[in-house]
Design a protein around this motif. Structure first.
Motif, PDB file in Angstrom:
ATOM      1  N   ASP A  19       0.504  -1.211   0.135  1.00  0.00           N
ATOM      2  CA  ASP A  19       0.434   0.030   0.044  1.00  0.00           C
ATOM      3  C   ASP A  19       1.058   1.252  -0.069  1.00  0.00           C
ATOM      4  O   ASP A  19       0.729   2.573   0.229  1.00  0.00           O
ATOM      5  CB  ASP A  19      -1.252   0.221   1.300  1.00  0.00           C
ATOM      6  CG  ASP A  19      -0.155  -0.099   2.663  1.00  0.00           C
ATOM      7  OD1 ASP A  19       1.464  -0.188   2.649  1.00  0.00           O
ATOM      8  OD2 ASP A  19      -0.849  -0.027   3.346  1.00  0.00           O
ATOM      9  N   GLY A  20       2.230   1.137  -0.122  1.00  0.00           N
ATOM     10  CA  GLY A  20       3.060   2.486  -0.135  1.00  0.00           C
ATOM     11  C   GLY A  20       3.626   2.648   1.098  1.00  0.00           C
ATOM     12  O   GLY A  20       4.596   3.631   1.211  1.00  0.00           O
ATOM     13  N   ARG A  21       3.134   2.070   2.108  1.00  0.00           N
ATOM     14  CA  ARG A  21       3.756   1.957   3.134  1.00  0.00           C
ATOM     15  C   ARG A  21       4.934   1.973   3.429  1.00  0.00           C
ATOM     16  O   ARG A  21       5.435   1.145   2.952  1.00  0.00           O
ATOM     17  CB  ARG A  21       3.086   2.223   4.762  1.00  0.00           C
ATOM     18  CG  ARG A  21       1.646   2.679   4.656  1.00  0.00           C
ATOM     19  CD  ARG A  21       1.194   1.955   6.345  1.00  0.00           C
ATOM     20  NE  ARG A  21       0.535   1.462   5.821  1.00  0.00           N
ATOM     21  CZ  ARG A  21      -0.489   0.296   6.600  1.00  0.00           C
ATOM     22  NH1 ARG A  21      -0.208   0.692   7.914  1.00  0.00           N
ATOM     23  NH2 ARG A  21      -1.188  -0.377   6.389  1.00  0.00           N
ATOM     24  N   LEU A  22       6.046   2.533   4.104  1.00  0.00           N
ATOM     25  CA  LEU A  22       7.025   2.252   4.273  1.00  0.00           C
ATOM     26  C   LEU A  22       7.671   0.855   4.776  1.00  0.00           C
ATOM     27  O   LEU A  22       6.868   0.981   6.203  1.00  0.00           O
ATOM     28  CB  LEU A  22       8.321   3.044   5.059  1.00  0.00           C
ATOM     29  CG  LEU A  22       9.435   2.975   5.510  1.00  0.00           C
ATOM     30  CD1 LEU A  22      10.662   3.727   3.560  1.00  0.00           C
ATOM     31  CD2 LEU A  22      10.323   4.500   5.866  1.00  0.00           C
ATOM     32  N   LEU A  23       8.909   0.099   4.590  1.00  0.00           N
ATOM     33  CA  LEU A  23       8.962  -0.632   5.263  1.00  0.00           C
ATOM     34  C   LEU A  23      10.120  -1.070   6.132  1.00  0.00           C
ATOM     35  O   LEU A  23       9.664  -1.176   6.779  1.00  0.00           O
ATOM     36  CB  LEU A  23       8.670  -1.963   4.451  1.00  0.00           C
ATOM     37  CG  LEU A  23       8.591  -3.709   4.882  1.00  0.00           C
ATOM     38  CD1 LEU A  23       7.835  -3.453   5.947  1.00  0.00           C
ATOM     39  CD2 LEU A  23       8.101  -5.184   3.661  1.00  0.00           C
ATOM     40  N   SER A  24      11.016  -0.772   5.172  1.00  0.00           N
ATOM     41  CA  SER A  24      12.661  -0.714   5.447  1.00  0.00           C
ATOM     42  C   SER A  24      13.265   0.117   5.139  1.00  0.00           C
ATOM     43  O   SER A  24      12.954   0.150   3.135  1.00  0.00           O
ATOM     44  CB  SER A  24      13.316  -2.287   5.803  1.00  0.00           C
ATOM     45  OG  SER A  24      13.273  -2.433   4.918  1.00  0.00           O
ATOM     46  N   TYR A  69      10.017   8.691   9.278  1.00  0.00           N
ATOM     47  CA  TYR A  69       9.541   8.342  10.763  1.00  0.00           C
ATOM     48  C   TYR A  69       7.645   8.940  10.474  1.00  0.00           C
ATOM     49  O   TYR A  69       7.153   8.364  11.205  1.00  0.00           O
ATOM     50  CB  TYR A  69       9.870   9.227  11.395  1.00  0.00           C
ATOM     51  CG  TYR A  69      12.143   8.902  12.127  1.00  0.00           C
ATOM     52  CD1 TYR A  69      11.888   7.815  12.257  1.00  0.00           C
ATOM     53  CD2 TYR A  69      12.615  10.395  11.237  1.00  0.00           C
ATOM     54  CE1 TYR A  69      13.195   6.795  12.456  1.00  0.00           C
ATOM     55  CE2 TYR A  69      13.973   9.771  11.991  1.00  0.00           C
ATOM     56  CZ  TYR A  69      13.971   8.282  12.473  1.00  0.00           C
ATOM     57  OH  TYR A  69      15.374   7.176  12.581  1.00  0.00           O
ATOM     58  N   PHE A  70       7.822  10.178   9.246  1.00  0.00           N
ATOM     59  CA  PHE A  70       6.247  10.822   9.815  1.00  0.00           C
ATOM     60  C   PHE A  70       5.039  10.427   8.145  1.00  0.00           C
ATOM     61  O   PHE A  70       4.275  10.777   8.398  1.00  0.00           O
ATOM     62  CB  PHE A  70       6.150  12.238   9.730  1.00  0.00           C
ATOM     63  CG  PHE A  70       7.422  12.477  11.392  1.00  0.00           C
ATOM     64  CD1 PHE A  70       6.943  11.817  12.383  1.00  0.00           C
ATOM     65  CD2 PHE A  70       7.759  13.190  11.971  1.00  0.00           C
ATOM     66  CE1 PHE A  70       6.884  11.670  13.533  1.00  0.00           C
ATOM     67  CE2 PHE A  70       9.120  13.354  12.109  1.00  0.00           C
ATOM     68  CZ  PHE A  70       8.609  12.710  13.832  1.00  0.00           C
ATOM     69  N   GLY A  71       5.948  10.463   7.388  1.00  0.00           N
ATOM     70  CA  GLY A  71       5.448   9.466   6.092  1.00  0.00           C
ATOM     71  C   GLY A  71       5.033  11.095   5.319  1.00  0.00           C
ATOM     72  O   GLY A  71       4.213  11.028   4.378  1.00  0.00           O
ATOM     73  N   VAL A  72       5.245  12.094   5.699  1.00  0.00           N
ATOM     74  CA  VAL A  72       5.897  13.336   5.458  1.00  0.00           C
ATOM     75  C   VAL A  72       7.415  14.323   4.756  1.00  0.00           C
ATOM     76  O   VAL A  72       7.618  13.577   5.692  1.00  0.00           O
ATOM     77  CB  VAL A  72       4.131  14.452   6.208  1.00  0.00           C
ATOM     78  CG1 VAL A  72       3.203  13.827   6.359  1.00  0.00           C
ATOM     79  CG2 VAL A  72       5.890  14.444   7.163  1.00  0.00           C
ATOM     80  N   PRO A  73       6.897  15.381   3.809  1.00  0.00           N
ATOM     81  CA  PRO A  73       8.354  15.664   2.938  1.00  0.00           C
ATOM     82  C   PRO A  73       8.315  16.586   4.597  1.00  0.00           C
ATOM     83  O   PRO A  73       7.565  17.175   5.629  1.00  0.00           O
ATOM     84  CB  PRO A  73       8.551  15.900   1.990  1.00  0.00           C
ATOM     85  CG  PRO A  73       7.028  16.701   2.021  1.00  0.00           C
ATOM     86  CD  PRO A  73       5.902  15.448   3.008  1.00  0.00           C
ATOM     87  N   ALA A  74       9.998  17.091   4.893  1.00  0.00           N
ATOM     88  CA  ALA A  74      10.071  18.424   5.528  1.00  0.00           C
ATOM     89  C   ALA A  74       9.881  19.817   6.005  1.00  0.00           C
ATOM     90  O   ALA A  74       8.895  19.516   6.883  1.00  0.00           O
ATOM     91  CB  ALA A  74      11.694  18.338   5.365  1.00  0.00           C
ATOM     92  N   ARG A  75       9.221  19.642   3.860  1.00  0.00           N
ATOM     93  CA  ARG A  75       8.468  20.967   4.578  1.00  0.00           C
ATOM     94  C   ARG A  75       7.171  20.892   4.915  1.00  0.00           C
ATOM     95  O   ARG A  75       6.290  22.170   5.234  1.00  0.00           O
ATOM     96  CB  ARG A  75       8.170  22.096   2.706  1.00  0.00           C
ATOM     97  CG  ARG A  75       7.581  20.651   2.177  1.00  0.00           C
ATOM     98  CD  ARG A  75       7.342  20.642   0.880  1.00  0.00           C
ATOM     99  NE  ARG A  75       6.605  20.380   0.226  1.00  0.00           N
ATOM    100  CZ  ARG A  75       7.050  19.585  -0.902  1.00  0.00           C
ATOM    101  NH1 ARG A  75       8.908  18.709  -0.736  1.00  0.00           N
ATOM    102  NH2 ARG A  75       6.239  17.985  -1.849  1.00  0.00           N
TER     103      ARG A  75
END
Length: 606
Positions: free
Chosen positions: A79-84, A208-214
């Motif tokens: 589903d696109g979520r970070l795995l590793s 860690y949060f699934g968003v860009p730094a901006r």
């Protein structure tokens, strides 16, 4: 004869002692100045030698700023979520104007409040840290500036020594002369290591949060700003509680310097909540996916791989396996287990647990371990018989028999004389299985069918093969059963659905499903596997409201217990046992493995 003084004149007075001494004083001052000059020259030589000692092996800063790094591999779930992640993970290059002001502000508040005032070294900050440490009796503050940290991170090793500290100071002075304060801050924000393989705030924010730094919130910015102190120990993924505590400290520091109010700091601290990782032990899957990367994607650089892993199903597999091993499994002497879920349509691996705990043992029991499959091999014997002309309704004797001094046993099964092939498979009757193997043409013909389905053996060249005395891995057995569920197609298990490098899609090596048995024979096999669950040894796997089928398997002295089951669109395999082959306490394939299959299907499938 001496001349007398002129008439009316005065005799010249004798020279005073002070006047006589003046030439001697001037000579002494000259000698003192000469000695001072010599001393200064020698001090200059000594200082130059000392500077040469500290600087002779300094890296060239221009080269270090453009240093190469290890290519990164980012694995995403289906589903696109970070795995590793692996390697050096970098995000987009950020500019100060792109970031919320509180992100660099948080960093300066907690790491270097006088960053915009000092020249790379901060005597005031160093003195303040010294006083604080003396009062506390331990190190509670550091005196390094952000520029010094940048110099250390970019150019130097983590070694703790006077030489390294002096080199750090020299490089900090060079950086301050070479770059503006804003440029230094941008370099720091883009290059600082923040744990988990992430370099720079953008990579860390995405990790860690699934968003860009901006787009980070204030409390997320506080957590990121707190990471440089101890990136591994404060990693939000592995140590969420420690990361939150450090983030609260950063918010307090921001309030102290007036960036936010104390009330806002308290509110943001209350909002901190790091989501629990949906899968804790997908390490076996990650390792398996990355086994052949160098061969499949040579020279590709950074890779982003979208995998086939279903995090919801993976979480269910892990939770149910651990619950079983900690409860009824422990009582029955079961120390390990493995589970693999495969999409029977194309071979996509949806869940993989290679053991009880990846951290305790990364050995993958679902992929690497080769064991006797016991009676889960019997469906292949039955398939060989079908291809030789038999039918599920055809009858076979369950009476005792002896071949070359070997007599298979039927356990608790009470002989009925003649039973159908379907009933013989449903109840896993051993003597009937040997007769079915002989009817199929013998061990060699059955081994040929097994190889066609993807099993690699070795296969014994005798009738004991009917009882599963070959060797197989769980993943190969599960893939073989997929052909029964999908109408006769052999599938190759795979874990990568899409590959991307530098925003460019790459070809993903994959073997297309191939027909290895007729659709008619596949339908017969599904019917008989359904009978195993409906009224045979696999009744514990029955799931109300779902059409399931499968086969149980138990090896001698209860050393291995198996269940391979069809639950469209998945085929799920379970193995329970011990790494040292220690016998379990009457654990059969139709007990705990079948129950685990049912629990996973009920929790993990919609």
């Amino acid at each position: 004869m001496a001349r007398s003084p002129a008439r009316g004149g005065r005799a010249a007075p004798p020279p005073s002692p002070s006047a006589a001494a003046r030439p001697r004083q001037r000579g002494g001052l000259g000698r003192w100045l000469g000695r001072l000059l010599v001393l200064l020259v020698w001090l200059g030589f000594a200082g130059a030698a000392l500077l040469l000692y500290f600087a002779w092996d300094l890296p060239r800063p221009e080269e270090a700023l453009a240093t190469t790094r290890r290519p990164s591999v980012t694995l995403e779930a289906a589903d696109g979520r970070l795995l590793s992640t692996a390697g050096d993970l970098y995000g987009e290059v950020v500019r100060l104007d792109d970031l919320p002001a509180y992100l660099p502000g948080a960093l300066m508040a907690v790491e270097d409040r006088r960053f915009r005032e000092h020249f790379g070294l901060d005597p005031v900050g160093l003195a303040r840290a010294l006083v604080a440490n003396l009062r506390a009796g331990r190190v509670v503050q550091g005196g390094s500036t952000l520029t010094q940290q940048l110099a250390k991170n970019l150019f130097l090793t983590p070694e703790r020594s006077l030489r390294r500290k002096v080199q750090e100071a020299i490089l900090a002075l060079w950086l301050e002369r070479r770059f503006s304060k804003d440029q230094l801050l941008e370099i720091y924000l883009n290059r600082v290591y923040l744990g988990g393989g992430a370099y720079g705030v953008d990579a860390a924010a995405r990790l860690y949060f699934g968003v860009p730094a901006r787009r980070v919130s204030l409390w997320q910015a506080a957590i990121l700003a707190g990471l440089p102190k101890a990136p591994s120990r404060l990693n939000p993924r592995s140590a969420p509680d420690a990361a939150i505590r450090r983030g609260a400290e950063v918010l307090e520091a921001m309030a102290e310097v007036g960036l936010i109010t104390a009330r806002r700091a308290a509110q943001e601290a209350e909002r901190m909540a790091l989501p629990r990782r949906p899968s804790g032990d997908s390490g076996w899957f990650s390792d398996w996916v990355q086994d052949d990367l160098a061969e499949h994607y040579p020279g590709a650089g950074d890779l982003v791989l979208r995998t086939t892993l279903d995090l919801r199903l993976q979480a269910a597999v892990e939770a149910r396996l651990e619950a079983l091993l900690a409860g009824p499994g422990a009582a029955a002497g079961v120390g390990q287990g493995a589970v693999l879920a495969l999409d029977l349509r194309d071979g996509a691996v949806r869940a993989m647990a290679g053991g009880r705990s990846y951290r305790a043992s990364p050995f993958n029991r679902a992929v690497t371990a080769r064991r006797q499959p016991g009676s889960v091999f019997k469906p292949i014997v039955w398939l060989a018989a079908l291809e030789a002309g038999a039918t599920p309704e055809e009858e076979v004797s369950d009476a005792p028999l002896t071949l070359a001094g070997w007599s298979p046993r039927n356990g608790a099964w009470r002989g009925r004389g003649e039973i159908s092939l379907e009933e013989a498979l449903a109840h896993s009757v051993n003597t009937a299985a040997v007769r079915v193997l002989l009817r199929a043409g013998g061990a060699r013909d059955v081994a040929g069918v097994a190889r066609r389905l993807g099993l690699r053996g070795p296969f014994p060249d005798n009738a004991s093969l009917a009882l599963g005395t070959a060797e197989a891995t769980l993943i190969d057995l599960v893939a073989a059963y997929a052909a029964f569920g999908n109408g006769g197609l052999r599938v190759e298990p795979y874990g990568v659905a899409r590959a991307e490098s530098a925003h460019r899609l790459l070809a993903v090596p994959r073997t297309a499903p191939q027909r290895v048995l007729s659709a008619e024979h596949a339908a017969m096999m599904r019917r008989m596997l359904g009978a195993v669950v409906a009224r045979g040894t696999g009744r514990a796997a029955l799931v109300p409201g779902k059409v399931v089928g499968g086969k149980t398997g138990t090896t001698q002295e209860f050393r291995d217990a198996w269940f391979i089951g069809l639950a469209p669109p998945l085929v799920i395999g379970v193995w329970l046992g011990n790494d040292d082959a220690r016998p379990m306490d009457d654990v059969r394939g139709g007990t705990l493995p079948a129950q685990l299959f049912r629990d996973i299907v009920e929790e993990g499938l919609p």
